[in-house]
Design an enzyme around this catalytic site. Structure first.
Site, PDB file in Angstrom:
ATOM      1  CG  ASP A 337      -0.148   0.008   2.531  1.00  0.00           C
ATOM      2  OD1 ASP A 337       0.875  -0.705   2.612  1.00  0.00           O
ATOM      3  OD2 ASP A 337      -0.539   0.731   3.463  1.00  0.00           O
ATOM      4  CD  GLU A 338      -0.907   4.661   3.010  1.00  0.00           C
ATOM      5  OE1 GLU A 338      -1.851   5.407   3.330  1.00  0.00           O
ATOM      6  OE2 GLU A 338      -0.087   4.214   3.843  1.00  0.00           O
TER       7      GLU A 338
END
Length: 523
Positions: A337-338
């Site tokens: 993620d991210e």
């Protein structure tokens, strides 16, 4: 097996022979259907009498699987903690006065449709718990634990009785995956703190604990082939604390403790972003072109591994191999993620390459919904937190989906504007908002067949000890347990809030620092 069956039938015959000589006990009427069980069982039928749990109760377990005896031993220990009764298990002493017995039975009934299904038949003189597997039996004894009242009744006999309502419970989970995630990277939590969390989760029939073991602020698990990960990367945390890490022995202790509670630990090593602590330990891994410094803040998205460097994949091969060898469960979570500073083509290349490494070491890959941008295998599990379109793409490819929508399940979100701890970027999540949603229809177009289950993540930017953890997790985590286990028809807020109010004795006994929301009339 034969000797165990002989024991049980001996007990039944002994009780039958002695019954005429004993004064019949007239139990007060009790209603099994009115008990405060969480998660709510699939079907409950009351027969309006009681089983008297006492010092003369004996637990018997099926002899076909030694794990059933371990389940019985677990029940015995919990009965002792709650009632101070020293009851026997699988006794062969015919001299002992056996008034009533509990039999935990391995059954091949076709009505037990899942590995965690169980049947509980409670009569005045016996309790039969049927399950196909020890996991099913373990879920059943959590129900039995909740049925034992807080106080005994000593007016019926010359010794205390804990009156358990009679009837039958037929039960099974809605989803096979019912998880909680704990971020031990932003702030480190000790082995004992994680064990306590598992004890509470197990009581409400959770079967997964996902440990977020690495992030920008800390690396929390010993990797023997890369020792600086914990020597350097494990020495920091949010706010500038001393951090900490689990040795491989510590981690194994957690895995074994979880297994005794039929909980699977899923390790997560977040990558290619959220990797500052790893790159601080070994700068050769870094891919953002900047000098790596220790980071103790809460900003995200600035770090990345170098997705085109062979050394990175040699490193990850070692890390995944060591962690996978310590983790008997089927999954290895790569985060994903991210990763904002990783170029998209590099990100996709990375995810697809790491998936092969995970599979090489005998695990199924899991990752946050961003990983669906890559050409991932149907065996890889995608965890939805903020992008339904990626979950739908993964499901179309055959992947199973774990639902963890930030606006509904993130335990690190504040309850309200007055909450002591937590964040609010996904919104405030009061206890009723946490409960009043339907996982089966949350993502339009996602079939129930594609949903593996739900998970409630607890990120630790704002918390650093058990007391603060419990404030954010409970009571919301109790509601997620019901959403993951119980049918939609049995998930009713007004009914649930009444049952939740009656969890106070257990929460107090466990010394849980729960948030006393005004939405519930706590007992």
């Amino acid at each position: 097996m034969l000797s165990r069956i002989v024991l049980i039938f001996t007990a039944i015959l002994f009780m039958a022979a002695c019954q005429p000589e004993k004064k019949e006990i007239i139990f007060p009427k009790t209603d099994l259907s009115k008990t405060a069980l969480i998660p709510k069982p699939l079907k409950t039928v009351s027969t309006n009498s009681a089983f008297g749990l006492s010092k003369n109760t004996v637990i018997y377990t099926s002899g076909t699987d030694s794990n059933f005896e371990q389940v019985g031993q677990f029940l015995l220990e919990k009965v002792k903690l709650k009632t101070d009764l020293d009851i026997a298990i699988n006794t062969s002493n015919s001299e002992e006065s056996i008034e009533r017995f509990i039999y935990i039975n391995q059954s091949d009934s076709v009505d037990l449709k899942t590995p965690e299904s169980y049947q509980l038949y409670i009569k005045k003189d016996s309790i039969f718990l049927n399950a196909k597997t020890a996991a099913g039996a373990f879920r059943g004894i959590q129900t039995l634990r909740q049925l034992i009242p807080e106080k005994s009744n000593d007016t019926l006999t010359d010794h205390p009785l804990w009156l358990i309502p009679t009837g039958k419970i037929l039960d099974e989970p809605k989803f096979e995956y019912r998880g909680a995630m704990l971020d031990v990277a932003r702030h480190f939590f000790t082995v004992e703190e994680v064990k306590k969390y598992m004890d509470i989760l197990a009581y409400y029939k959770y079967n997964v604990l996902h440990l977020h073991l690495s992030d920008d602020q800390g690396w929390r698990i010993e990797i023997k082939s890369w020792p600086k990960l914990t020597q350097i990367g494990g020495a920091t945390e949010v706010g500038g604390g001393t951090g900490g890490y689990y040795t491989q022995d510590d981690y194994t202790e957690l895995v074994e403790y979880a297994a005794q509670r039929h909980i699977t630990i899923i390790p997560e090593i977040d990558m290619p972003g959220h990797t500052n602590a790893a790159s601080l330990s070994y700068p050769i891994l870094n891919g953002n072109g900047k000098k790596v410094k220790a980071y103790t803040g809460t900003r995200v998205g600035f770090s990345t591994f170098d997705a085109r460097k062979d050394t990175v994949y040699s490193f990850l091969d070692d890390v995944i191999r060591e962690v996978a060898s310590l983790s008997p469960g089927p999954y290895f979570h790569i985060g994903g993620d991210e990763s904002h500073v990783t170029k998209k083509r590099d990100y996709i290349h990375f995810v697809e390459k790491v998936e092969k490494i995970v599979q090489k070491h005998g695990k199924q890959m899991m990752g946050w919904n961003e990983i669906a941008q890559g050409n991932i295998s149907a065996s890889t599990v995608t965890q939805l937190w903020n992008e339904p379109h990626n979950a739908l793409k993964a499901a179309k490819n055959g992947s199973k989906i774990v639902l963890s929508p930030g606006e509904k399940t993130y335990l690190d979100m504040k309850y309200d504007s007055l909450s002591k701890f937590g964040l609010d970027w996904a919104g405030l999540i009061p206890v009723d908002v946490a409960y009043k949603w339907n996982p089966e229809t949350y993502v339009e177009g996602l079939s129930i067949e594609s949903i593996l289950g739900i998970e409630a993540p607890l990120w630790s930017e704002t918390i650093s000890n058990s007391e603060e953890l419990e404030y954010l997790a409970f009571p919301r985590a109790i509601g997620y347990a019901e959403l993951g286990w119980s049918t939609l028809e049995n998930c009713n807020w007004e009914d649930y809030r009444e049952r939740l109010a009656r969890q106070v004795p257990f929460l107090n006994r466990m010394n849980v620092n729960y948030y006393p929301t005004k939405l519930v009339d706590w007992e």
